[in-house]
Write a protein that holds these residues in place. Sequence first.
Motif, PDB file in Angstrom:
ATOM      1  N   UNK A   1       0.994  -1.051  -0.046  1.00 37.79           N
ATOM      2  CA  UNK A   1       0.079  -0.221   0.170  1.00 37.79           C
ATOM      3  C   UNK A   1       1.020   1.140   0.205  1.00 37.79           C
ATOM      4  N   UNK A   2       0.454   2.339  -0.652  1.00 36.21           N
ATOM      5  CA  UNK A   2       1.152   3.390  -0.878  1.00 36.21           C
ATOM      6  C   UNK A   2       0.174   4.657  -0.404  1.00 36.21           C
ATOM      7  N   UNK A   3       0.678   5.620   0.409  1.00 37.83           N
ATOM      8  CA  UNK A   3      -0.165   6.509   0.932  1.00 37.83           C
ATOM      9  C   UNK A   3       0.555   8.058   0.392  1.00 37.83           C
ATOM     10  N   UNK A   4      -0.193   8.616  -0.350  1.00 36.71           N
ATOM     11  CA  UNK A   4       0.154  10.104  -1.189  1.00 36.71           C
ATOM     12  C   UNK A   4      -0.440  10.904  -0.480  1.00 36.71           C
ATOM     13  N   UNK A   5       0.348  12.098  -0.358  1.00 36.34           N
ATOM     14  CA  UNK A   5      -0.127  13.379   0.462  1.00 36.34           C
ATOM     15  C   UNK A   5       0.249  14.511  -0.322  1.00 36.34           C
ATOM     16  N   UNK A   6      -0.561  15.315  -0.994  1.00 27.48           N
ATOM     17  CA  UNK A   6      -0.492  16.357  -1.630  1.00 27.48           C
ATOM     18  C   UNK A   6      -0.404  17.601  -0.765  1.00 27.48           C
ATOM     19  N   UNK A   7       0.530  18.756  -1.229  1.00 29.48           N
ATOM     20  CA  UNK A   7       0.670  20.116  -0.465  1.00 29.48           C
ATOM     21  C   UNK A   7       1.077  21.161  -1.251  1.00 29.48           C
ATOM     22  N   UNK A   8       0.933  22.505  -1.138  1.00 30.88           N
ATOM     23  CA  UNK A   8       1.556  23.465  -1.837  1.00 30.88           C
ATOM     24  C   UNK A   8       0.304  24.211  -2.575  1.00 30.88           C
ATOM     25  N   UNK A   9      -0.872  23.698  -2.546  1.00 30.24           N
ATOM     26  CA  UNK A   9      -1.841  24.454  -3.187  1.00 30.24           C
ATOM     27  C   UNK A   9      -2.223  25.720  -2.537  1.00 30.24           C
ATOM     28  N   UNK A  10      -2.760  26.518  -3.161  1.00 31.06           N
ATOM     29  CA  UNK A  10      -3.447  27.839  -2.498  1.00 31.06           C
ATOM     30  C   UNK A  10      -3.911  28.821  -3.715  1.00 31.06           C
ATOM     31  N   UNK A  11      -4.076  30.152  -3.269  1.00 28.82           N
ATOM     32  CA  UNK A  11      -4.520  31.040  -4.076  1.00 28.82           C
ATOM     33  C   UNK A  11      -3.504  31.961  -4.552  1.00 28.82           C
ATOM     34  N   UNK A  12      -3.441  31.985  -5.895  1.00 34.98           N
ATOM     35  CA  UNK A  12      -2.158  32.846  -6.684  1.00 34.98           C
ATOM     36  C   UNK A  12      -2.911  33.802  -7.508  1.00 34.98           C
ATOM     37  N   UNK A  13      -2.192  34.657  -7.984  1.00 32.57           N
ATOM     38  CA  UNK A  13      -2.825  35.707  -9.110  1.00 32.57           C
ATOM     39  C   UNK A  13      -2.323  35.091 -10.356  1.00 32.57           C
ATOM     40  N   UNK A  14      -3.236  35.620 -11.438  1.00 37.48           N
ATOM     41  CA  UNK A  14      -2.683  35.017 -12.753  1.00 37.48           C
ATOM     42  C   UNK A  14      -1.384  35.633 -13.197  1.00 37.48           C
ATOM     43  N   UNK A  15      -0.682  34.694 -13.892  1.00 38.83           N
ATOM     44  CA  UNK A  15       0.880  34.896 -14.277  1.00 38.83           C
ATOM     45  C   UNK A  15       1.799  34.573 -13.061  1.00 38.83           C
ATOM     46  N   UNK A  16       1.092  34.017 -11.880  1.00 37.47           N
ATOM     47  CA  UNK A  16       1.928  33.573 -10.636  1.00 37.47           C
ATOM     48  C   UNK A  16       2.320  32.248 -10.737  1.00 37.47           C
ATOM     49  N   UNK A  17       3.293  31.766  -9.878  1.00 41.82           N
ATOM     50  CA  UNK A  17       3.558  30.467  -9.839  1.00 41.82           C
ATOM     51  C   UNK A  17       3.392  29.705  -8.490  1.00 41.82           C
ATOM     52  N   UNK A  18       3.368  28.484  -8.483  1.00 41.04           N
ATOM     53  CA  UNK A  18       3.177  27.457  -7.354  1.00 41.04           C
ATOM     54  C   UNK A  18       3.850  26.221  -7.565  1.00 41.04           C
ATOM     55  N   UNK A  19       4.297  25.688  -6.308  1.00 47.35           N
ATOM     56  CA  UNK A  19       5.090  24.272  -6.475  1.00 47.35           C
ATOM     57  C   UNK A  19       4.278  23.382  -5.774  1.00 47.35           C
ATOM     58  N   UNK A  20       3.620  22.373  -6.216  1.00 42.60           N
ATOM     59  CA  UNK A  20       2.958  21.372  -5.505  1.00 42.60           C
ATOM     60  C   UNK A  20       3.974  20.159  -5.050  1.00 42.60           C
TER      61      UNK A  20
END
Length: 125
Positions: free
Chosen positions: A1-20
Amino acid sequence: QVQLVESGGGLVQAGGSLRLSCAASGRTFSNYYMGWFRQAPGKEREFVAFIPWTINRTLYADSVKGRFTISRDNAKSTVYLQMSSLNAEDTAVYFCAATNTLHDSPLKGRAYDYWGQGTQVTVSL
Protein backbone atom coordinates in the motif's frame (compact mmCIF):
# COMPACT_ATOMS: atom_id res chain seq x y z
CA GLN A 1 0.00 0.00 0.00
CA VAL A 2 1.18 3.50 -0.86
CA GLN A 3 -0.02 6.68 0.82
CA LEU A 4 0.16 9.95 -1.10
CA VAL A 5 -0.19 13.39 0.46
CA GLU A 6 -0.28 16.51 -1.70
CA SER A 7 0.58 19.99 -0.47
CA GLY A 8 1.44 23.41 -1.82
CA GLY A 9 -1.89 24.47 -3.25
CA GLY A 10 -3.41 27.85 -2.59
CA LEU A 11 -4.59 31.11 -4.08
CA VAL A 12 -2.36 32.81 -6.64
CA GLN A 13 -2.81 35.68 -9.07
CA ALA A 14 -2.85 35.07 -12.79
CA GLY A 15 0.69 34.93 -14.11
CA GLY A 16 2.03 33.67 -10.82
CA SER A 17 3.67 30.40 -9.81
CA LEU A 18 3.14 27.57 -7.36
CA ARG A 19 4.96 24.36 -6.57
CA LEU A 20 2.95 21.35 -5.57
CA SER A 21 4.47 18.46 -3.66
CA CYS A 22 3.32 14.88 -3.29
CA ALA A 23 4.93 12.89 -0.50
CA ALA A 24 4.72 9.13 -0.76
CA SER A 25 5.09 6.52 1.94
CA GLY A 26 4.67 2.81 2.31
CA ARG A 27 6.72 1.28 -0.49
CA THR A 28 9.88 1.79 -2.53
CA PHE A 29 9.09 5.12 -4.13
CA SER A 30 11.84 4.93 -6.76
CA ASN A 31 10.07 2.01 -8.46
CA TYR A 32 6.83 3.93 -8.97
CA TYR A 33 5.46 5.75 -11.96
CA MET A 34 3.96 9.07 -10.83
CA GLY A 35 1.35 11.31 -12.38
CA TRP A 36 -0.46 14.56 -11.70
CA PHE A 37 -4.10 15.04 -12.61
CA ARG A 38 -6.56 17.84 -11.96
CA GLN A 39 -10.29 18.30 -11.75
CA ALA A 40 -12.05 21.62 -12.14
CA PRO A 41 -15.61 22.18 -10.88
CA GLY A 42 -18.13 20.56 -13.19
CA LYS A 43 -15.43 18.96 -15.31
CA GLU A 44 -13.92 15.53 -15.56
CA ARG A 45 -10.53 14.73 -14.14
CA GLU A 46 -7.78 15.39 -16.66
CA PHE A 47 -4.16 14.41 -17.07
CA VAL A 48 -1.52 17.03 -16.32
CA ALA A 49 1.92 15.42 -16.18
CA PHE A 50 3.75 12.09 -15.83
CA ILE A 51 7.18 11.02 -14.71
CA PRO A 52 8.47 7.46 -14.81
CA TRP A 53 10.98 6.10 -12.33
CA THR A 54 13.72 6.59 -14.90
CA ILE A 55 12.91 10.37 -14.95
CA ASN A 56 14.05 10.86 -18.52
CA ARG A 57 10.73 10.52 -20.27
CA THR A 58 8.25 13.01 -18.86
CA LEU A 59 4.89 13.70 -20.48
CA TYR A 60 2.68 16.77 -20.30
CA ALA A 61 -0.81 17.76 -21.33
CA ASP A 62 -0.72 20.23 -24.21
CA SER A 63 -2.47 22.80 -22.02
CA VAL A 64 0.43 22.94 -19.54
CA LYS A 65 3.42 22.17 -21.77
CA GLY A 66 6.09 24.82 -21.38
CA ARG A 67 4.52 26.17 -18.17
CA PHE A 68 4.56 23.17 -15.80
CA THR A 69 7.48 20.94 -14.85
CA ILE A 70 7.23 17.60 -13.11
CA SER A 71 10.19 16.27 -11.16
CA ARG A 72 10.94 13.78 -8.43
CA ASP A 73 13.34 13.32 -5.55
CA ASN A 74 13.53 9.62 -4.82
CA ALA A 75 15.59 10.20 -1.69
CA LYS A 76 12.69 12.21 -0.28
CA SER A 77 9.98 10.02 -1.82
CA THR A 78 8.43 13.15 -3.26
CA VAL A 79 7.22 14.25 -6.67
CA TYR A 80 6.81 17.93 -7.53
CA LEU A 81 4.81 19.96 -9.97
CA GLN A 82 6.27 23.39 -10.62
CA MET A 83 3.58 25.57 -12.17
CA SER A 84 4.24 28.96 -13.73
CA SER A 85 2.32 31.48 -15.86
CA LEU A 86 -0.83 30.30 -14.18
CA ASN A 87 -4.18 31.33 -15.59
CA ALA A 88 -7.80 30.92 -14.54
CA GLU A 89 -8.13 27.70 -16.52
CA ASP A 90 -5.58 26.11 -14.18
CA THR A 91 -7.97 26.44 -11.24
CA ALA A 92 -8.72 22.91 -10.03
CA VAL A 93 -8.06 20.32 -7.39
CA TYR A 94 -4.75 18.70 -8.21
CA PHE A 95 -4.16 15.02 -7.44
CA CYS A 96 -1.04 12.94 -7.57
CA ALA A 97 -1.21 9.29 -8.51
CA ALA A 98 1.17 6.34 -8.34
CA THR A 99 1.60 2.84 -9.63
CA ASN A 100 4.45 0.38 -10.01
CA THR A 101 2.77 -1.22 -13.03
CA LEU A 102 1.00 0.97 -15.57
CA HIS A 103 -2.37 -0.59 -16.32
CA ASP A 104 -3.04 1.69 -19.29
CA SER A 105 -1.63 4.79 -20.92
CA PRO A 106 -0.07 7.04 -18.24
CA LEU A 107 -2.40 9.78 -19.52
CA LYS A 108 -5.39 7.87 -18.15
CA GLY A 109 -6.40 7.76 -14.51
CA ARG A 110 -7.10 4.04 -14.60
CA ALA A 111 -3.39 3.42 -15.17
CA TYR A 112 -2.73 4.20 -11.50
CA ASP A 113 -3.41 2.31 -8.28
CA TYR A 114 -2.96 4.98 -5.63
CA TRP A 115 -4.25 8.53 -5.32
CA GLY A 116 -3.78 11.40 -2.94
CA GLN A 117 -6.58 13.44 -1.42
CA GLY A 118 -5.91 16.45 -3.63
CA THR A 119 -4.86 20.04 -3.10
CA GLN A 120 -6.80 23.08 -4.29
CA VAL A 121 -5.22 25.56 -6.68
CA THR A 122 -7.15 28.75 -7.33
CA VAL A 123 -5.93 31.33 -9.82
CA SER A 124 -7.46 34.78 -9.51
CA LEU A 125 -7.68 37.30 -12.31
